[in-house]
Write an enzyme that holds these catalytic residues in place. Structure first.
Site, PDB file in Angstrom:
ATOM      1  N   ARG A  71       0.855  -1.189   0.000  1.00 11.12           N
ATOM      2  CA  ARG A  71       0.000   0.000   0.000  1.00 11.12           C
ATOM      3  C   ARG A  71       0.885   1.231   0.000  1.00 11.12           C
ATOM      4  O   ARG A  71       1.891   1.278   0.718  1.00 11.12           O
ATOM      5  CB  ARG A  71      -0.903   0.034   1.239  1.00 11.12           C
ATOM      6  CG  ARG A  71      -1.863  -1.128   1.347  1.00 11.12           C
ATOM      7  CD  ARG A  71      -2.611  -1.075   2.672  1.00 11.12           C
ATOM      8  NE  ARG A  71      -3.455  -2.246   2.873  1.00 11.12           N
ATOM      9  CZ  ARG A  71      -4.716  -2.333   2.473  1.00 11.12           C
ATOM     10  NH1 ARG A  71      -5.275  -1.297   1.859  1.00 11.12           N
ATOM     11  NH2 ARG A  71      -5.426  -3.413   2.686  1.00 11.12           N
ATOM     12  N   LYS A  97       0.251  -0.084  -9.618  1.00 10.20           N
ATOM     13  CA  LYS A  97      -0.281   0.738  -8.529  1.00 10.20           C
ATOM     14  C   LYS A  97      -1.577   1.388  -8.994  1.00 10.20           C
ATOM     15  O   LYS A  97      -1.621   2.038 -10.041  1.00 10.20           O
ATOM     16  CB  LYS A  97       0.717   1.825  -8.122  1.00 10.20           C
ATOM     17  CG  LYS A  97       0.252   2.644  -6.922  1.00 10.20           C
ATOM     18  CD  LYS A  97       1.361   3.534  -6.387  1.00 10.20           C
ATOM     19  CE  LYS A  97       0.936   4.199  -5.078  1.00 10.20           C
ATOM     20  NZ  LYS A  97       2.023   5.001  -4.487  1.00 10.20           N
ATOM     21  N   LYS A  98      -2.635   1.195  -8.215  1.00 15.17           N
ATOM     22  CA  LYS A  98      -3.907   1.818  -8.543  1.00 15.17           C
ATOM     23  C   LYS A  98      -4.592   2.273  -7.266  1.00 15.17           C
ATOM     24  O   LYS A  98      -4.208   1.888  -6.158  1.00 15.17           O
ATOM     25  CB  LYS A  98      -4.799   0.866  -9.336  1.00 15.17           C
ATOM     26  CG  LYS A  98      -5.241  -0.371  -8.592  1.00 15.17           C
ATOM     27  CD  LYS A  98      -6.167  -1.197  -9.469  1.00 15.17           C
ATOM     28  CE  LYS A  98      -6.750  -2.375  -8.709  1.00 15.17           C
ATOM     29  NZ  LYS A  98      -7.744  -3.115  -9.517  1.00 15.17           N
ATOM     30  N   LEU A 149      12.386  -8.570  -3.779  1.00 11.09           N
ATOM     31  CA  LEU A 149      12.777  -8.755  -2.380  1.00 11.09           C
ATOM     32  C   LEU A 149      11.976  -7.898  -1.415  1.00 11.09           C
ATOM     33  O   LEU A 149      12.231  -7.894  -0.211  1.00 11.09           O
ATOM     34  CB  LEU A 149      14.272  -8.467  -2.215  1.00 11.09           C
ATOM     35  CG  LEU A 149      15.212  -9.382  -3.009  1.00 11.09           C
ATOM     36  CD1 LEU A 149      16.659  -9.031  -2.738  1.00 11.09           C
ATOM     37  CD2 LEU A 149      14.946 -10.850  -2.704  1.00 11.09           C
ATOM     38  N   GLY A 150      11.002  -7.145  -1.925  1.00  9.58           N
ATOM     39  CA  GLY A 150      10.117  -6.376  -1.062  1.00  9.58           C
ATOM     40  C   GLY A 150      10.733  -5.079  -0.564  1.00  9.58           C
ATOM     41  O   GLY A 150      11.710  -4.571  -1.114  1.00  9.58           O
ATOM     42  N   ASP A 212       8.882  11.770   1.880  1.00  7.43           N
ATOM     43  CA  ASP A 212       8.480  10.570   2.629  1.00  7.43           C
ATOM     44  C   ASP A 212       9.579   9.518   2.550  1.00  7.43           C
ATOM     45  O   ASP A 212       9.298   8.332   2.385  1.00  7.43           O
ATOM     46  CB  ASP A 212       7.163  10.026   2.067  1.00  7.43           C
ATOM     47  CG  ASP A 212       6.471   9.054   3.035  1.00  7.43           C
ATOM     48  OD1 ASP A 212       6.930   8.952   4.192  1.00  7.43           O
ATOM     49  OD2 ASP A 212       5.501   8.400   2.630  1.00  7.43           O
ATOM     50  N   ARG A 216      10.677   2.026   4.679  1.00  7.22           N
ATOM     51  CA  ARG A 216       9.450   1.393   4.164  1.00  7.22           C
ATOM     52  C   ARG A 216       9.180   1.794   2.716  1.00  7.22           C
ATOM     53  O   ARG A 216       8.453   1.093   1.998  1.00  7.22           O
ATOM     54  CB  ARG A 216       8.258   1.774   5.046  1.00  7.22           C
ATOM     55  CG  ARG A 216       7.938   3.258   5.018  1.00  7.22           C
ATOM     56  CD  ARG A 216       6.783   3.661   5.926  1.00  7.22           C
ATOM     57  NE  ARG A 216       6.619   5.111   5.933  1.00  7.22           N
ATOM     58  CZ  ARG A 216       7.299   5.927   6.723  1.00  7.22           C
ATOM     59  NH1 ARG A 216       8.170   5.417   7.576  1.00  7.22           N
ATOM     60  NH2 ARG A 216       7.119   7.235   6.663  1.00  7.22           N
TER      61      ARG A 216
END
Length: 357
Positions: A71, A97-98, A149-150, A212, A216
């Site tokens: 998200r 991404k939506k 790998l996130g 930002d 994360r």
């Protein structure tokens, strides 16, 4: 110099206006009932990387969209399979991404702003790549590079530190088993920091404020290679060099510089402050900065000049970099180009020391 920036900015605006004009006309070929594939026109500027060059003669075909994998500030990210060019025989994994189904008009504008920033930034090895975008099923979707790998925060918590059991004597004199984190090779953590500084240096060069920056919002591709992502809160600083916060924006206050938190003013130097917090996250293996501190308490801490202490696993040189990023006067903080050079030197020194051992 100002005339050059003005011409580049107007050219980008014309590109986006032409693109959005096409988006507003729904093409029946976007989704054909006779096929499970979705065709879409790419919307990226030409880049130096062949993988992410999406000029007017290129097209994307989405074969299928899978599970949600993350998200963003106002959207959701799904994994998907796509053909990047007409010559591809096998689909590759991408990220889509939506917006949420309940998205507001403001969130729709925010997603388009994010696309605009990605177009402005262009291609860089340490920024998540843009393949293109599509107006699909009533929504604007951004098609991006897939990071297998996130995100870096999860990686730090699961891969870089895992518990080692040891025994200590408790206050009551009894033997107690306790876990301690195992520290990954320091050079690997420095490498992540260096890669992120390079990506942020590219944004700085294009006068884009991320707003930002945190672990994360950094993704890892195979290697692992760290890449800056999530431009949902980013702003173009061509006109003013800084951005004043609108109160209704949702902002991550623990990563904000004093001038951003106290007066709502952003610049590339406020991103540098956030980079210092990101370094702290790296060397606490995904720890939460200022734990249990509220927004009002953090304002007071900033006013008193408080700085977080050195994490136990952090080398002295890295903590000095953190403190440089946290200087109260934004003008005294290093640029991302300077951070990149400093981290590069530290990596070389660490490698040389390892060779001597």
């Amino acid at each position: 110099m100002f005339g050059l920036f003005g011409r580049r900015y107007r050219a980008r605006r014309r590109l986006l206006q032409r693109y959005y004009g096409k988006m507003n006309t729904r093409d029946s070929t976007l989704h054909s009932p006779a096929s499970d594939e979705v065709r879409l026109s790419s919307a990226s500027t030409t880049s130096s990387s062949v993988d992410f060059r999406c000029g007017p003669r290129h097209s994307l075909r989405i074969k299928d969209i899978g599970n949600m994998i993350g998200r963003g500030a106002f959207g959701q990210v799904y994994e998907a399979n796509a053909y990047i060019t007409s010559h591809d025989k096998e689909p590759v994994k991408v990220a889509v991404k939506k917006l949420k189904d309940s998205a507001t008009e403001e969130e729709i504008r925010n997603l388009r702003d994010e696309l605009e920033q990605m177009l402005n930034v262009g291609s860089h090895p340490n920024i998540i790549g843009l393949f293109g975008s599509v107006f699909y099923e009533g929504q604007c979707c951004i098609i991006m590079e897939y990071a297998e790998l996130g995100d870096l925060l999860t990686y730090l918590k699961t891969e870089c530190a895992f518990p080692l059991q040891y025994v200590r004597v408790g206050s009551d004199g009894l033997m107690v088993e306790q876990s301690a984190p195992k520290v990954e090779d320091n050079a690997n953590l420095m490498m992540f920091a260096w890669q992120i500084s390079k990506g942020m240096g590219h944004l700085e060069m294009h006068r884009v404020i991320h707003r930002d920056l945190a672990t994360r919002n950094c993704l890892l591709t195979k290697g692992p290679i760290a890449k800056v992502s999530d431009f949902g809160l980013s702003k173009d600083a061509y006109e003013l060099g800084h951005y004043k916060r609108i109160q209704k924006d949702r902002v991550p206050f623990k990563w904000l510089s004093p001038e951003a938190l106290l007066w709502g003013q952003y610049s590339s130097k406020s991103d540098v402050w956030a980079f210092g917090v990101l370094l702290w996250e790296l060397y606490t293996f995904g720890g939460t900065p200022y734990p249990q501190v509220t927004t009002e308490q953090l304002r007071e801490l900033h006013e008193y000049g408080y700085r977080m202490s050195k994490p136990p696993a952090c080398p002295d040189q890295l903590y000095r970099i953190m403190r440089a990023c946290w200087r109260g006067d934004p003008r005294q903080r290093p640029s991302f180009r300077q951070l990149e050079e400093t981290l590069d030197q530290l990596i070389q020194q660490t490698r040389n020391m390892n060779l001597l051992q």
